[in-house]
Design a protein around this motif. Sequence first.
Motif: not given
Length: 560
Positions: A259-260, A277-279, A410-413, A417-418
């Motif tokens: 996650p960024s 990440n790619p998202l 882990s990174c989609g929202m 996301s957390g």
Amino acid sequence: MQPYEERYLMVAGDDVTSVQPEELRKLSRNLVEQAAKETLQEAKAINDSLVDPLEPDVLEQWNPDQVYQRALTWVGEELQEQLLEGFFQGATPDYVDIHQFIEYLRSRGLSPLIDPRLKDFISAVSTKPDTRYSYSNIRQHIPHHEFKSIVLKNPTILSAIKGEFVVEDFPDLVQAVDEIFEDSRSASSGRVTTYIPSLAQYPADRWAASICTTDGQVHVCGDADDLVTLQSVTKPIFYGICLDEIGEERVHEKVGKEPSGHGFNKITLARDNKAHNPLINTGSITLASLYQPDQPMSARYKSVMSKYQAMVEGSGQMLHFNNTVYLSELDNGHRNYAIGYYLKSKGCLKEKVNLKETLELYFQLCSIETSVRNASIMAAALANGGRNVYTGKQIISERSVQNMLSIMFSCGMYDYSGEWAFEVGIPAKSGVSGLIIVVIPDVMGLALWSPPLDSYGNSVRGVHFAREMVKRYSHGRNQNVLHPFSNRKSAEVESRILNTFQPFPARQSIMDFSVPATGSRRLHTSAACPVQQANYTSIVPCNRVGFLRGIAQGLRMFRR
């Protein structure tokens, strides 16, 4: 000859629950083989039914697997016949009302006139099978014997009747989804995005939800047939396609998995000088530079679009391309241009990469347009291990889907996301068009759409819906081993019912009875097409001893 169940107990001991599935399978085969060898009369009866009968003096040398499978086939056909007889209880004595039966299938989430798995059934009950299917062409009544002949050839319909779908009580789930949908309508805060002018035109009152199970059962609410662009929802799917085509190692040389902690369009990189990440935008733009860079732009777009389209094949709807949104992004994607140049300056993009074409491909994939219904079917394909839920075709490899869901979790929202992982605990991906896809592995996909976004860029109503769904069903927050609308059970429950046989295990051939139950089945009932539980259980072996008794009966009564 000693009764089969007594011989079984002699081998297994008094505690039949201690026998493992593979031990049971071997034991069952051994008993069938012994029965064939010890009783010449039974052996001859089976031998007479074989396509190539064996001579009496070589009966002992025949293949026990062949005997075993033939016996199971016979038992399976008998059970199906008996089950359909139970299905007819309460119906008219001479015929089946096909219109009523189609409504029964629809109540189970199927779309008879569209679903390719039901094409042969609809053709068989139509007055004009060679024309475009419509309800006006379907016969009203069909004799029982003709109906049984048609249905026994269709595994999807048999699964619906037997209660084999992953969601055992679909009408109950539909009711819950409708209630949560209406409750979520009141979540009216948030603002429609404005940085892409074409997206700013979405009406704030639009609200839609759609679910699609891995068995292709669909239910929609609200404006589910409205078209919406994927925007960032395209990113995990494109990531999965890149994993398959480019390779996991090469992809993650350039794009990380963390996650960024920043906004999705933040101009920043991870410590190792690559996209987090790619998202997020940096990651997806990097992937666009890696995807078929030597091919013409038209071929690159067509290649990805064909994968997207294959995910919804059989749904009756096509994916589209919104050229207005695409041009709007080209004209107003200043931050993405800045990200592209930043990536190039940091060596994230190869020197020969055409940055203009890379960004064009990225904007094109964000501008793919689909209905909310179709978006849930795409999510269901991910829940189904990358396979289309209607055709069974493998679109994205299982390994890549596994990676996709991990990153989505882990990174989609975005930088919410957390919190999402803690509160909801299900892989998901949102986009600034207000679309969210949610993936419950092995169960279903959801698509939620409402344009007003919160401060993180996620649909306010969509997030509210997911939270309420998790409150009602325990399939989120790492509890998906025990959710109430699936046939799965906890280890504690499984240990209590280990001695129960499941004659029609999901995801396996209906002829395979040698797998022990992981949970009890509950049959569907409806006023239109009742399935009598008593009729079902009376002809189904209820435990391992009963199973062997059923095999014995099959051997004695087997006929070609």
